[in-house]
Design an enzyme around this catalytic site. Structure first.
Site, short mmCIF file in Angstrom:
data_model
loop_
_atom_site.label_atom_id
_atom_site.label_comp_id
_atom_site.label_asym_id
_atom_site.label_seq_id
_atom_site.Cartn_x
_atom_site.Cartn_y
_atom_site.Cartn_z
N SER A 24 -7.11 17.92 13.28
CA SER A 24 -6.35 16.80 12.72
C SER A 24 -5.92 15.82 13.82
CB SER A 24 -5.11 17.31 11.97
OG SER A 24 -4.32 18.13 12.80
N ASN A 111 4.47 25.45 12.02
CA ASN A 111 4.87 25.16 10.64
C ASN A 111 6.21 24.43 10.57
OD1 ASN A 111 2.57 26.55 10.19
ND2 ASN A 111 3.53 28.34 9.22
N THR A 156 6.02 -14.35 -23.02
CA THR A 156 5.82 -12.98 -23.47
C THR A 156 4.39 -12.95 -24.00
OG1 THR A 156 6.54 -13.37 -25.72
CG2 THR A 156 8.26 -12.73 -24.18
N HIS A 157 3.71 -11.84 -23.81
CA HIS A 157 2.28 -11.76 -24.18
C HIS A 157 1.46 -12.84 -23.49
CE1 HIS A 157 3.68 -9.23 -27.60
NE2 HIS A 157 4.68 -10.11 -27.61
N SER A 278 -15.11 -19.98 -0.30
CA SER A 278 -16.32 -19.33 -0.82
C SER A 278 -17.47 -19.68 0.10
CB SER A 278 -16.59 -19.85 -2.24
OG SER A 278 -17.96 -19.69 -2.55
N LYS A 284 -14.10 -24.32 -3.25
CA LYS A 284 -13.22 -23.21 -3.61
C LYS A 284 -12.13 -22.91 -2.60
CE LYS A 284 -14.24 -20.04 -6.32
NZ LYS A 284 -13.50 -19.59 -7.45
N ASN A 286 -9.49 -19.69 -2.54
CA ASN A 286 -9.20 -18.49 -3.31
C ASN A 286 -7.93 -17.77 -2.82
OD1 ASN A 286 -11.56 -18.86 -4.82
ND2 ASN A 286 -12.77 -17.81 -3.26
N GLU A 291 -4.75 -11.28 -4.17
CA GLU A 291 -5.68 -10.36 -4.84
C GLU A 291 -5.76 -9.01 -4.11
OE1 GLU A 291 -9.03 -13.19 -6.87
OE2 GLU A 291 -8.92 -13.16 -4.70
N TYR A 318 3.52 28.03 4.12
CA TYR A 318 2.58 27.06 4.67
C TYR A 318 1.14 27.46 4.34
CZ TYR A 318 -0.11 24.09 7.75
OH TYR A 318 -1.01 23.18 8.22
N GLN A 323 -2.19 20.08 5.65
CA GLN A 323 -2.63 19.13 6.68
C GLN A 323 -3.15 17.84 6.03
OE1 GLN A 323 -4.46 20.58 10.40
NE2 GLN A 323 -6.31 19.54 9.72
N LYS A 326 -1.24 14.13 5.67
CA LYS A 326 -1.02 13.07 6.67
C LYS A 326 -1.78 11.79 6.41
CE LYS A 326 0.21 16.46 9.84
NZ LYS A 326 -0.07 17.36 8.69
N1 ARG Z 1 -2.15 20.51 11.96
C1 ARG Z 1 -1.35 21.32 11.10
C2 ARG Z 1 -0.87 20.49 9.92
O1 ARG Z 1 -0.88 19.32 10.02
C3 ARG Z 1 -0.18 21.85 11.83
C4 ARG Z 1 0.34 23.13 11.32
C5 ARG Z 1 -0.66 24.20 11.45
N2 ARG Z 1 -0.08 25.47 11.23
C6 ARG Z 1 -0.83 26.54 11.09
N3 ARG Z 1 -0.23 27.65 10.97
N4 ARG Z 1 -2.13 26.46 11.09
O2 ARG Z 1 -0.46 20.99 8.91
#
Ligand code: ARG
Length: 462
Positions: A24, A111, A156-157, A278, A284, A286, A291, A318, A323, A326
């Protein structure tokens, strides 16, 4: 390949594909600063818990600060084989300060570490989001004040209904944004609880003063159940959910801006600086910014669905599924902040065409309801008045005439209750200024509402 920090019980190295699949660091590097700030405070708590000596603490803190400096200068050498930001920082620390760095993780798990990092990060971003919402509110209030006399048809509408002040319509969005601001502020309160000291799931063996630790990390309270603390991502859902509602409001506003900028409405002209052309049609211009704000509500809703689905059916505590919180969170933060801020710029630079608005409000029998109420005041029951005015409108339609051009004699053919003072009420201005109840569109009420909104911006805690 370096040995994994968790490598002790393993006989085979992690396959390349699994390494790539589980990493990650490519996105959680964003948590670098909060992770290091957390670790510094944690090291201090370890000193008090007699796990670290004064000298060891000094080395660890010095090492962490150096890592932060080099990361902020863009020199951090994060490695995918070290999975995530937590193990990268820990490894960099050990490389820098030697074996003493290996003591930092005592009593802590990734964790409770990741849950704490993420809460610190979300708290910061929530504050930033609230500031951007407040700025957008200020811009809308300015637009309302600068165009306090502008009258437009209320719909309205998407059919013309009754005349309103343009400022009144703008203030409707201020109300929405005020609720958004409150939602983020409430989300902040719930995020503001420190999980650190929960260990992997059951608590920690060392004598950590969690309350003091929370204080030094800027948390107002600590979480009260270690199992909940490491498995709870409600605060991520809260942020994304508040964002989804904010995006829904921005999207509705964007939709109106898009309509107003059409030749058919012509209520608003967007600045060239916030419009695009455009590649084919030379004439144009836009409203792409509006949008895209409307369009980007889709990805935030998607992120909300994603995190709700990721969390559903996970057993305590956990699980690595988490993960996946994120990218949904980070993408939401980036999207919402950019949308709120560019929307304010777009509005600030737009030109309002109050003449076109007024013209539109003069067509389409917008005073019909006021005319019915006139009769009600002359003691005609509302249903009868409704019927009489309906017939007048139909007559006007046939003779291609607006209500305000009906002479008293013509009106009298529909009801003898009409008298000389009726024409006064048939203008859009009169209609607007008769809406005097709290929350209505009369100029007086709208000016009060602007003052109230300003006071709220100044005095609220959010
Ligand atoms: N990269 C992990 C996450 O974002 C961190 C926690 C990982 N913990 C574990 N016991 N594998 O959740």
């Amino acid at each position: 390949m370096a040995k994994k920090p968790w490598g002790g019980r393993f006989r085979l190295p992690l396959s390349k594909s699994a390494e790539k699949f589980t990493q990650s660091i490519s996105y959680d590097r964003r948590l670098c600063k909060v992770d290091i700030v957390q670790s510094i405070a944690y090291a201090e708590a370890l000193l008090k818990a007699k796990v670290l000596s004064q000298q060891e603490l000094k080395k660890i803190v010095g090492g962490l600060e150096a890592i932060l400096r080099s990361a902020e200068a863009g020199h951090a050498d994060f490695r995918a084989d070290l999975e995530d930001i937590h193990m990268n920082v820990e490894t960099l620390l050990i490389e820098r300060v030697g074996d003493v760095g290996k003591k930092l993780h005592t009593g802590r798990s990734r964790n409770d570490q990741v849950a704490t990092d993420l809460r610190m990060y979300v708290k910061w971003e929530t504050t930033e989001t609230i500031i951007l919402i407040k700025h957008l509110i200020e811009v809308i209030l300015e637009l309302a004040e600068n165009n306090i006399k502008a009258i437009m048809p209320g719909y309205t509408h998407l059919q013309k209904a009754q005349p309103v002040l343009f400022a009144h319509q703008l203030l409707a969005y201020v109300e929405m944004l005020k609720r958004d601001k409150e939602r983020f502020a409430q989300a902040y309160e719930r995020t503001d609880s420190m999980p650190l000291g929960s260990g992997s799931l059951s608590g920690t063996n060392f004598d950590l003063d969690r309350t003091a630790l929370a204080k030094s990390l800027g948390f107002s309270k600590v979480t009260s159940n270690s199992m909940d603390a490491v498995s709870d991502r409600d605060f991520v859902i809260d942020y994304i959910s508040a964002s989804a509602q904010l995006m829904m409001h921005l999207s509705r506003f964007a939709e109106e801006v898009i309509l107003w900028a059409t030749d058919e409405f012509g209520f608003m002209e967007l600045s060239d600086a916030y419009s695009t052309g455009s590649s084919l049609m030379p004439q144009k211009k836009n409203p792409d910014v509006a949008e895209l704000v409307r369009g980007k509500s889709g990805r935030v809703y998607g992120n909300l669905m994603a995190i709700l689905t990721v969390m559903k059916a996970q057993p305590l505590t956990y699980n690595r599924d988490m993960q996946e919180d994120k990218e949904a969170l980070f993408d939401t933060i980036d999207t919402v902040k950019e949308c709120a801020s560019i929307f304010a710029e777009m509005l600030k630079t737009a030109k309002i065409n109050s003449e076109a608005m007024r013209k539109a409000a003069g067509k389409g029998y917008l005073a019909a309801t006021d005319l019915a109420y006139y009769l009600v005041r002359q003691n005609v029951p509302f249903r009868d008045a409704h019927e009489i005015v309906g017939k007048i409108v139909s007559y006007c339609e046939e003779s291609n005439m607006e209500l305000e051009y009906m002479s008293l004699n013509q009106l009298k053919q529909f009801s003898d209750r009409f008298s000389y003072d009726v024409q006064r009420i048939l203008t859009a201005e009169a209609s607007i200024n008769s809406k005097t109840t709290f929350g209505g569109t009369s100029t007086k009420r709208v000016k009060e509402a602007i003052t109230r909104a300003r006071a709220n911006l100044l005095h609220d805690k959010a």
